[in-house]
Write an enzyme that holds these catalytic residues in place. Structure first.
Site, mmCIF file in Angstrom:
data_model
loop_
_atom_site.group_PDB
_atom_site.id
_atom_site.type_symbol
_atom_site.label_atom_id
_atom_site.label_comp_id
_atom_site.label_asym_id
_atom_site.label_seq_id
_atom_site.Cartn_x
_atom_site.Cartn_y
_atom_site.Cartn_z
ATOM 1 N N CYS A 113 0.816 -1.230 0.000
ATOM 2 C CA CYS A 113 0.000 0.000 0.000
ATOM 3 C C CYS A 113 0.843 1.271 0.000
ATOM 4 C CB CYS A 113 -0.926 0.018 1.222
ATOM 5 S SG CYS A 113 -2.076 -1.357 1.211
ATOM 6 N N HIS A 257 -3.925 7.122 1.149
ATOM 7 C CA HIS A 257 -4.186 5.789 0.593
ATOM 8 C C HIS A 257 -5.617 5.396 0.949
ATOM 9 C CE1 HIS A 257 -4.254 1.620 -0.172
ATOM 10 N NE2 HIS A 257 -4.145 1.262 1.095
ATOM 11 N N ASN A 287 -10.128 -0.554 -2.304
ATOM 12 C CA ASN A 287 -8.721 -0.351 -1.932
ATOM 13 C C ASN A 287 -7.839 -0.966 -3.017
ATOM 14 O OD1 ASN A 287 -6.122 -0.742 -0.894
ATOM 15 N ND2 ASN A 287 -6.841 -1.120 1.188
#
Ligand code: UT7
Length: 330
Positions: A113, A257, A287
């Site tokens: 991530c 993020h 995501n």
């Protein structure tokens, strides 16, 4: 030394929309649970045959077009993904091949991530030291092919999704560009969010037993990741602001993020940011790991939410644990 500036941004997502109701047909979950716990309403998953490098190619071409550059004008590629199309080589060379720019260096970043923030920092260092002038930075993921879409995998399968974002960086000649980075890692928590197999420590690298046990799927201790994410991201944003003598009030935009809408809302509260200072698109894309920041950034640029001279913070937290932020004078 010349500061690295953003010359263009772009993104691409698969055209296959997967709604929460689509997932409810596969596993024991509900639209209500997913919306209230994560903010996600729908996400994009690839169809069979689509590749991560293919999505990255589309995103890269849009970023190049926005920068007014041809692929042949690039000096290097930095490609962040935790889901390469193959175990080896990394996706950078596949993207290079699709772009038709054989010969230039290509670097793969495996920082999940936080991959895009780390990739930016690498590109920034190359540009500052004068080694390369125009660097393509990509964050791209195909998470859907690594999801357990039965009830066993519901705490990840409803969250993670596919997409690609790209930016072209080049040397600037004024105060605009990347001002500061803050990067961290803590391997104590490596198994809190990971994919166990295939792995080179196993002979063979993946076995039938591992597959039956689901050890090739992304595995996450959601509560533990959440707890760290809501603390580390605001801390890191404050660090890049402090490094340049600024405060959250000076930010035009925070692009975090897109892990979970509740996480971003907690970051917003901790930093006391107004709604117009924070951008969220997790509702539409889920995501997308290393791709989430460059996808969001491109949407903001094209919607006019980021203009020349604006102060923008980017921040990420995820598997590793790895986390960090970048501060940009756009
Ligand atoms: O990308 C960077 C890294 N990732 C993140 O930052 C994600 C961080 N974590 C999270 O976003 C959240 O922890 C989740 C969204 C993954 C989970 O939310 P939560 O509020 O922490 O739920 P939980 O894991 O504590 O689960 C609560 C309940 C459990 O049932 P019981 O034990 O209370 O009966 C779960 O089994 O919800 C259940 N559950 C679900 N129910 C319906 C878990 N996943 C689902 C699901 N649908 N998809």
């Amino acid at each position: 030394m010349s500061r690295a500036r953003f010359l263009g941004t772009g993104f691409a997502v698969p055209d296959r929309v997967v709604t929460n109701d689509d997932l409810s047909a596969l596993m024991d979950t509900s639209d209500e649970w997913i919306r209230t716990r994560t903010g996600i309403q729908e996400r994009r998953w690839v169809r069979e045959g689509e590749t991560g490098a293919g999505l990255a190619d589309q995103a890269a071409r849009r970023a190049l077009e926005a920068a007014g550059l041809e692929p042949g004008e690039l000096d290097a590629i930095v490609y962040a993904t935790s889901t390469p199309d193959h175990f080896a080589p990394g996706n950078g060379v596949y993207l290079q091949r699709l772009l038709g720019v054989g010969g230039i260096p290509s670097i793969d970043i495996r920082n999940q991530c936080s991959g895009f923030i780390y990739a930016l920092s690498v590109a920034d260092a190359f540009i500052r030291c004068g080694q390369f002038r125009r660097v393509l930075v990509v964050g791209a993921e195909l998470q859907s092919t690594g999801m357990d879409v039965s009830t066993r995998g519901r705490n990840t399968a409803v969250i993670f999704a596919d997409g690609a974002g790209a930016v072209v960086l080049g040397p600037g000649n004024d105060e605009r560009g990347l001002l500061a980075f803050d990067l961290h890692g803590d391997g104590t928590y490596a198994e809190k969010l990971w994919v166990d197999a295939p792995g080179s420590m196993y002979h063979p690298r993946v076995s039938h037993e591992q597959i039956e046990a689901g050890r090739h799927f992304l595995d996450m201790d959601g509560k533990e990741v959440f707890r760290h994410a809501v603390a580390r991201m605001p801390e890191s944003v404050l660090a890049v602001l402090a490094a340049t003598g600024q405060t959250p009030a000076d930010l035009r935009l925070l692009v975090a993020h897109q892990a979970n809408l509740r996480i971003t809302e907690m970051i917003q509260r901790t930093l006391q940011l107004r709604d117009d200072q924070v951008y969220n698109n997790i509702m539409r894309y889920g995501n997308t790991t290393a791709a989430s920041i460059p996808i969001a950034l491109d949407e903001c640029v094209r919607a006019g939410r980021v203009r020349a001279g604006d102060l923008v913070a980017l921040t990420a937290f995820g598997s590793g644990f790895l986390w960090g932020s970048a501060l940009v004078r756009w």
